[in-house]
Write a protein that holds these residues in place. Structure first.
Motif, PDB file in Angstrom:
ATOM      1  N   ARG A 301       0.818  -1.219   0.000  1.00 35.43           N
ATOM      2  CA  ARG A 301       0.000   0.000   0.000  1.00 35.43           C
ATOM      3  C   ARG A 301       0.850   1.266   0.000  1.00 35.43           C
ATOM      4  NH1 ARG A 301      -5.411  -0.133   0.741  1.00 35.43           N
ATOM      5  NH2 ARG A 301      -5.310   2.023   1.502  1.00 35.43           N
ATOM      6  N   SER A 302       2.111   1.190   0.424  1.00 35.08           N
ATOM      7  CA  SER A 302       2.962   2.375   0.401  1.00 35.08           C
ATOM      8  C   SER A 302       4.417   1.963   0.510  1.00 35.08           C
ATOM      9  CB  SER A 302       2.595   3.341   1.529  1.00 35.08           C
ATOM     10  OG  SER A 302       2.851   2.756   2.796  1.00 35.08           O
ATOM     11  N   PHE A 303       5.303   2.954   0.364  1.00 32.09           N
ATOM     12  CA  PHE A 303       6.740   2.668   0.278  1.00 32.09           C
ATOM     13  C   PHE A 303       7.497   3.931   0.657  1.00 32.09           C
ATOM     14  CE2 PHE A 303      10.724   2.502  -2.161  1.00 32.09           C
ATOM     15  CZ  PHE A 303      11.154   1.199  -1.957  1.00 32.09           C
ATOM     16  N   ALA A 686       6.371   5.953  -2.496  1.00 26.77           N
ATOM     17  CA  ALA A 686       5.272   5.528  -3.367  1.00 26.77           C
ATOM     18  C   ALA A 686       4.006   5.410  -2.531  1.00 26.77           C
ATOM     19  CB  ALA A 686       5.584   4.190  -4.052  1.00 26.77           C
ATOM     20  N   SER A 687       2.927   5.978  -3.036  1.00 31.43           N
ATOM     21  CA  SER A 687       1.589   5.884  -2.446  1.00 31.43           C
ATOM     22  C   SER A 687       1.529   6.371  -1.007  1.00 31.43           C
ATOM     23  CB  SER A 687       1.046   4.449  -2.542  1.00 31.43           C
ATOM     24  OG  SER A 687       0.816   4.101  -3.882  1.00 31.43           O
ATOM     25  N   LEU A 688       2.352   7.358  -0.653  1.00 29.13           N
ATOM     26  CA  LEU A 688       2.132   8.028   0.626  1.00 29.13           C
ATOM     27  C   LEU A 688       0.897   8.901   0.473  1.00 29.13           C
ATOM     28  CD1 LEU A 688       5.681   9.028   1.902  1.00 29.13           C
ATOM     29  CD2 LEU A 688       4.413   6.897   2.226  1.00 29.13           C
ATOM     30  N   ALA A 690      -1.726  11.901   1.194  1.00 26.83           N
ATOM     31  CA  ALA A 690      -1.714  13.304   1.583  1.00 26.83           C
ATOM     32  C   ALA A 690      -3.139  13.806   1.735  1.00 26.83           C
ATOM     33  CB  ALA A 690      -0.966  14.138   0.538  1.00 26.83           C
ATOM     34  N   GLN A 691      -3.295  14.883   2.490  1.00 20.38           N
ATOM     35  CA  GLN A 691      -4.601  15.503   2.625  1.00 20.38           C
ATOM     36  C   GLN A 691      -5.111  15.929   1.251  1.00 20.38           C
ATOM     37  OE1 GLN A 691      -5.093  18.425   5.769  1.00 20.38           O
ATOM     38  NE2 GLN A 691      -3.328  17.594   6.883  1.00 20.38           N
ATOM     39  N   GLY A 692      -6.427  15.776   1.079  1.00 20.87           N
ATOM     40  CA  GLY A 692      -7.019  16.008  -0.227  1.00 20.87           C
ATOM     41  C   GLY A 692      -7.304  14.728  -0.984  1.00 20.87           C
ATOM     42  N   GLY A 693      -6.996  13.580  -0.364  1.00 18.56           N
ATOM     43  CA  GLY A 693      -7.227  12.299  -1.026  1.00 18.56           C
ATOM     44  C   GLY A 693      -6.216  12.023  -2.120  1.00 18.56           C
ATOM     45  N   PHE A 694      -4.958  12.462  -1.930  1.00 19.32           N
ATOM     46  CA  PHE A 694      -3.915  12.266  -2.934  1.00 19.32           C
ATOM     47  C   PHE A 694      -2.952  11.169  -2.501  1.00 19.32           C
ATOM     48  CE2 PHE A 694      -4.956  16.880  -3.279  1.00 19.32           C
ATOM     49  CZ  PHE A 694      -5.488  16.852  -4.572  1.00 19.32           C
ATOM     50  N   LEU A 695      -2.464  10.412  -3.474  1.00 13.00           N
ATOM     51  CA  LEU A 695      -1.391   9.448  -3.268  1.00 13.00           C
ATOM     52  C   LEU A 695      -0.163   9.967  -4.005  1.00 13.00           C
ATOM     53  CD1 LEU A 695      -3.319   6.087  -3.724  1.00 13.00           C
ATOM     54  CD2 LEU A 695      -2.709   7.235  -1.592  1.00 13.00           C
ATOM     55  N   VAL A 696       0.962  10.002  -3.295  1.00  7.45           N
ATOM     56  CA  VAL A 696       2.160  10.662  -3.814  1.00  7.45           C
ATOM     57  C   VAL A 696       3.268   9.642  -4.043  1.00  7.45           C
ATOM     58  CG1 VAL A 696       3.916  12.413  -3.366  1.00  7.45           C
ATOM     59  CG2 VAL A 696       1.551  12.786  -2.604  1.00  7.45           C
ATOM     60  N   ASP A 697       3.823   9.652  -5.263  1.00  4.49           N
ATOM     61  CA  ASP A 697       5.050   8.942  -5.593  1.00  4.49           C
ATOM     62  C   ASP A 697       6.099   9.995  -5.933  1.00  4.49           C
ATOM     63  OD1 ASP A 697       3.226   6.836  -5.616  1.00  4.49           O
ATOM     64  OD2 ASP A 697       3.264   6.623  -7.797  1.00  4.49           O
ATOM     65  N   ALA A 698       7.345   9.763  -5.554  1.00  5.31           N
ATOM     66  CA  ALA A 698       8.381  10.746  -5.873  1.00  5.31           C
ATOM     67  C   ALA A 698       9.754  10.107  -5.716  1.00  5.31           C
ATOM     68  CB  ALA A 698       8.265  11.979  -4.975  1.00  5.31           C
ATOM     69  N   ARG A 706      13.766  14.435  -8.591  1.00  5.07           N
ATOM     70  CA  ARG A 706      13.811  14.103 -10.017  1.00  5.07           C
ATOM     71  C   ARG A 706      12.421  14.128 -10.643  1.00  5.07           C
ATOM     72  NH1 ARG A 706      14.939   8.835 -10.370  1.00  5.07           N
ATOM     73  NH2 ARG A 706      15.506   8.982 -12.572  1.00  5.07           N
ATOM     74  N   TRP A 707      11.438  13.582  -9.920  1.00  2.00           N
ATOM     75  CA  TRP A 707      10.077  13.535 -10.452  1.00  2.00           C
ATOM     76  C   TRP A 707       9.085  13.353  -9.311  1.00  2.00           C
ATOM     77  CZ3 TRP A 707       7.482   9.081  -9.278  1.00  2.00           C
ATOM     78  CH2 TRP A 707       8.248   7.932  -9.021  1.00  2.00           C
ATOM     79  N   VAL A 708       7.850  13.757  -9.585  1.00  2.00           N
ATOM     80  CA  VAL A 708       6.757  13.593  -8.631  1.00  2.00           C
ATOM     81  C   VAL A 708       5.519  13.168  -9.398  1.00  2.00           C
ATOM     82  CG1 VAL A 708       5.245  14.737  -6.960  1.00  2.00           C
ATOM     83  CG2 VAL A 708       7.661  15.394  -7.097  1.00  2.00           C
ATOM     84  N   ARG A 709       4.823  12.207  -8.877  1.00  2.00           N
ATOM     85  CA  ARG A 709       3.549  11.782  -9.471  1.00  2.00           C
ATOM     86  C   ARG A 709       2.490  11.813  -8.377  1.00  2.00           C
ATOM     87  NH1 ARG A 709       3.971   6.380 -12.513  1.00  2.00           N
ATOM     88  NH2 ARG A 709       4.407   5.629 -10.403  1.00  2.00           N
ATOM     89  N   VAL A 710       1.346  12.414  -8.679  1.00  2.00           N
ATOM     90  CA  VAL A 710       0.250  12.518  -7.725  1.00  2.00           C
ATOM     91  C   VAL A 710      -1.000  11.934  -8.345  1.00  2.00           C
ATOM     92  CG1 VAL A 710      -1.169  14.057  -6.320  1.00  2.00           C
ATOM     93  CG2 VAL A 710       1.250  14.599  -6.705  1.00  2.00           C
ATOM     94  N   HIS A 711      -1.627  11.024  -7.626  1.00  2.00           N
ATOM     95  CA  HIS A 711      -2.888  10.411  -8.053  1.00  2.00           C
ATOM     96  C   HIS A 711      -4.003  10.931  -7.164  1.00  2.00           C
ATOM     97  CE1 HIS A 711      -5.671   7.378  -9.560  1.00  2.00           C
ATOM     98  NE2 HIS A 711      -6.009   7.135  -8.308  1.00  2.00           N
ATOM     99  N   SER A 712      -5.109  11.351  -7.778  1.00  2.00           N
ATOM    100  CA  SER A 712      -6.233  11.891  -7.028  1.00  2.00           C
ATOM    101  C   SER A 712      -7.321  10.846  -6.860  1.00  2.00           C
ATOM    102  CB  SER A 712      -6.816  13.112  -7.745  1.00  2.00           C
ATOM    103  OG  SER A 712      -7.995  13.553  -7.090  1.00  2.00           O
ATOM    104  N   GLU A 713      -7.699  10.589  -5.611  1.00  2.00           N
ATOM    105  CA  GLU A 713      -8.803   9.671  -5.346  1.00  2.00           C
ATOM    106  C   GLU A 713     -10.122  10.399  -5.159  1.00  2.00           C
ATOM    107  OE1 GLU A 713      -6.790   5.745  -3.291  1.00  2.00           O
ATOM    108  OE2 GLU A 713      -7.861   7.176  -2.010  1.00  2.00           O
ATOM    109  N   ALA A 714     -10.079  11.716  -4.944  1.00  2.00           N
ATOM    110  CA  ALA A 714     -11.301  12.446  -4.601  1.00  2.00           C
ATOM    111  C   ALA A 714     -11.637  13.577  -5.567  1.00  2.00           C
ATOM    112  CB  ALA A 714     -11.166  13.006  -3.184  1.00  2.00           C
ATOM    113  N   GLY A 715     -10.728  13.920  -6.474  1.00  2.00           N
ATOM    114  CA  GLY A 715     -11.005  15.004  -7.412  1.00  2.00           C
ATOM    115  C   GLY A 715     -10.866  16.391  -6.811  1.00  2.00           C
TER     116      GLY A 715
END
Length: 787
Positions: A301-303, A686-688, A690-698, A706-715
């Motif tokens: 679920r996270s890393f 990976a998949s930490l 964050a507030q706002g329903g976001f999952l953060v990879d970096a 180097r890079w950041v990826r954010v996935h939104s679960e709530a819009g």
């Protein structure tokens, strides 16, 4: 052994502990699984049976790297390997003689039910007992691995007569301990027995003169299954049942515990005996496989990877510990978690003036809502909160929460006291601080059901209780009479209480707007928010304890700094807040003589909130390097010893310190690597959550993101402080440019739909965006007793 814990009758023998449960469904030598037939560890700590991907599986290798090792026999809970499933827990260490090993059993639901005394006594967690493996020879060495990936202990015990290979796990789906053993020649006579412990509170502080422990248990057997049936004086009780199945040279012990209250202890006996019989009537392959699958999914679920591998392993062990200690549908975490400390056991309940709150903090950022037993407790046991309100103030509109309480939020025969009276306690803020955890759960998921069904109704009644004591002063402000700053001093206008009230009314007003559900109490909340008196300050000390009460000596509790962390009322980004944050923090940190473990962990998080990564890391590593302050220290198995007492919250708070270094998300901004030390040039997450329903990879390499990826679960709208130097590109899942708005250096706003992701990279770069276990900066020994 301590006088607090009394040894009683030993059950079982080499003959009595070995049963034949019939041939119809029982596993035989021909049907043994790899798990039961070959319990020893292979040289690399694996056995090829985990069914979990290939050698390139980063998560699997990362978790397995955190395995704890024992090349010396642990002597007690401070050194022991531990297993658990949120209910049943066990620890393995040296027994009473040189020929024995002890498996201490405990359960998070096993408690007394005598509410005529305070919860630490009347609702006290109760000892269960322990299994003993008696060997033919004296123990001369061990080679054990606690494999976190499989959530099982395995290895070998060497004796003067031979050896015994073993492996053990607590099944994640039911409260059953499985121990597989395989003795060599000379140890064929190794046998199990069970010793029950007196069913009385181990708390010595304030024990009533008329207290007596529960009656001794009944011991017997049923169809080859031994059991120990422990009744409670209040009714109900629990039963521990166990038996061993043998097939060829392999042996499989199953032990199961069932607690019943309300109910009949005889029902617990039938259920426990039946569970043992069912477990031993079939090969363990299927339940062990399900157990492993749960844990593998849990870790995926996270890393979070950092170059200091001792600290990284510490973090992984805390994730393991959390899942062993609590689950969302089970009891909230107590000082002991799922375990019974045979020595040092004065806190047999839940402490709400700090301990539960900081111990549970990592479940949000680590993306483990399935462990959020605090929100579950307030949802299921809200009706018990009036019990903590003084009887003369129980008007049906107010809630409070005393500590200690049991896991159903019952305080026993005490309440939180009355502000401004001769019944002042440090309990007044417990409930609101506990509800801040619930609010964080909502903010990390944006699940409005949490807001509507749990937070708002309970928080409104917590504010009502406080509001009964607010009074208008000559300055037109609302003031509090004398309360107590936890563990320090009494004070009028106590900063601890004021900060919680201020956060609570602001949260209620924001929540009713968000839910579009007007509340007739809003007028009172707005008045409190507008007129609540400011915190008392000192030119040198910053914010102090309360009116005319400075912080004059070392104080382990950060009660007067809640406004800084975790409430985040002040922000380092607001220039006007920085000076008071800096002065308040500097004064607290300048007197560390009486700090305990959680002081260092929370202090680290505070420094991360203040963009001081080097100081944040200094405090964390001081704590994790086993340094002692005031006879308190981290233990070699990452438990925590405060004097002689076990207290889980400190190391768990250390895991939150690491999360605060990696991702922060207060004030509507997601910040990536906001407080990573220069000593950690590389980091990967990976998949930490964050507030706002976001999952953060970096990923960070060579001191640069180097890079950041954010996935939104709530819009929800995303404002991202990515920290990538130079110009960046923002891409969707298919590599197409996404619109963004610049919000200052290294910060952008991106509109993400529910289920969408955004990848931020340096202009013209297309890096590999897979998580990685970053290179180490030095050697690091495993946790445990590896040497």
């Amino acid at each position: 052994m301590s006088g607090q814990v009394t040894r009683r009758r030993v059950l079982g023998s080499a003959a009595g502990a070995t049963v034949a449960l019939g041939t119809g469904g029982a596993w035989t030598a021909a049907s043994r699984t790899a798990w039961a037939s070959a319990p020893g560890a292979s040289p690399d700590g694996t056995d090829g049976t985990d069914g979990a991907g290939n050698a390139g599986d980063v998560c699997r290798a990362y978790v397995r790297d955190a395995a704890m090792r024992w090349h010396r026999l642990p002597r007690g809970w401070q050194e022991a390997p531990f297993l658990g499933n949120g209910g049943l827990g066990c620890q393995v260490y040296a027994g009473e003689s040189a020929r024995t090993l002890k498996v201490m059993l405990s359960h998070t639901r096993v408690q007394d039910q005598r509410g005529q005394w305070r919860a630490g006594t009347g609702y006290s967690r109760l000892p269960v007992g322990y299994l003993t493996l008696t060997l033919e020879g004296e123990v001369s060495g061990v080679d054990w691995t606690l494999d976190l990936w499989q959530a099982e202990l395995r290895g070998t015990v060497t004796t003067t007569r031979g050896s015994v290979a073993l492996r053990a796990l607590v099944r994640t789906d039911i409260d059953t301990l499985l121990v597989s053993t395989s003795p060599s020649g000379g140890e064929e006579g190794a046998a199990w027995s069970f010793t029950w412990l007196e069913a009385g509170t181990t708390r010595t502080s304030g024990k009533p003169a008329d207290y007596r422990p529960n009656d001794p248990p009944r011991t017997a057997s049923s169809g080859g299954v031994e059991f120990c049936e422990q009744p409670l004086l209040a009714g109900g009780g629990w039963t521990t049942a166990w038996a061993e199945q043998r097939a060829g040279t392999g042996r499989l012990l199953a032990a199961h515990l069932v607690y019943r209250f309300p109910g009949k202890v005889a029902d617990a006996t039938r259920a426990a005996v039946g569970a043992v019989r069912r477990t031993l009537a079939r090969p363990p392959e299927e339940p062990v496989s399900r157990h492993r699958e749960w844990w593998h999914a849990y870790y995926r679920r996270s890393f979070l990877s950092v170059p200091d591998k001792r600290v990284q392993r510490f973090y992984v062990i805390q994730l393991y510990k959390l899942a062993c200690a609590t689950r969302a549908d089970g009891p909230a975490i107590s000082e002991w978690g799922a375990w019974f400390p045979e020595v040092g056991n004065n806190w047999p309940a839940l402490w709400w003036n700090l301990n539960v709150q900081i111990g549970m903090a990592p479940v949000h950022g680590s993306n483990h809502p399935e462990l959020d037993s605090v929100t579950g407790a307030f949802r299921r046991f809200e009706d018990n909160l009036p019990l903590s309100v003084p009887e003369e103030y129980r008007d049906g509109h107010g809630y409070a929460l005393g500590h200690p309480s049991d896991w159903q939020l019952r305080p026993g025969a005490h309440d939180v006291g009355v502000p401004g009276s001769d019944r002042i306690t440090d309990n007044f803020g417990n409930l609101i601080w506990g509800l801040h955890h619930v609010w964080l759960g909502y903010r990390h998921s944006l699940d409005r059901r949490v807001l509507r069904d749990v937070l708002v109704p309970v928080l409104a009644k917590a504010v009502h209780f406080y509001s009964l004591f607010l009074h208008e002063g000559r300055d037109g402000k609302l003031h509090l009479p004398k309360t107590r700053s936890p563990e320090y001093a009494d004070a009028e206008d106590c900063t601890y209480d004021l900060s919680l009230i201020r956060w609570a009314v602001a949260t209620l007003l924001g929540s009713t707007r968000l839910l579009r559900s007007p509340d007739p109490r809003e007028k009172r909340w707005r008045d409190i928010h507008r007129r609540l008196t400011p915190y008392a300050r000192d030119p040198e000390q910053g914010v102090i304890i309360g009116a005319a009460v400075p912080l004059a000596g070392s104080h382990r509790h950060h009660s007067h700094l809640l406004w800084l962390h975790p409430l985040r009322e002040a922000s380092w980004e607001r220039a006007g807040d920085r000076e008071v944050m800096r002065r308040s923090m500097a004064h607290w940190v300048s007197m560390r003589e009486r700090w305990h473990g959680y002081s260092f962990a929370v202090g680290s998080s505070m420094y991360s909130a203040m963009a001081e990564p080097e100081r944040a890391l200094d405090l964390l590593t001081f704590f994790t390097d086993l340094n002692a302050v005031d006879d308190c220290r981290m233990t070699v198995n990452t438990m925590y010893r405060e004097g002689k007492n076990l207290a889980l919250e400190s190391p768990l708070a250390g895991a939150q310190s690491m999360l605060d270094m990696a991702v922060q998300s207060h004030d509507g901004v997601v910040r990536v690597f906001p407080s990573v030390s220069e000593r950690w040039p590389d980091a990967s997450v990976a998949s930490l959550r964050a507030q706002g329903g976001f999952l953060v990879d970096a990923d960070r390499a060579g001191g640069r993101t180097r890079w950041v990826r954010v996935h939104s679960e709530a819009g929800a709208p995303l404002v991202l402080d990515h920290g990538i130097p130079g110009s960046v590109e923002v891409l969707d899942e298919r590599g197409r440019p996404l619109p963004r708005r610049e919000r200052g250096h290294g910060r952008i706003a991106v509109d993400l739909q529910r289920g969408a992701s955004a990848l931020v990279v340096a202009h013209g770069k297309r890096p590999d965006v897979a998580p990685r276990d970053v290179p180490p900066t030095g050697e690091a020994a495993p946790w445990g007793l590896p040497a």
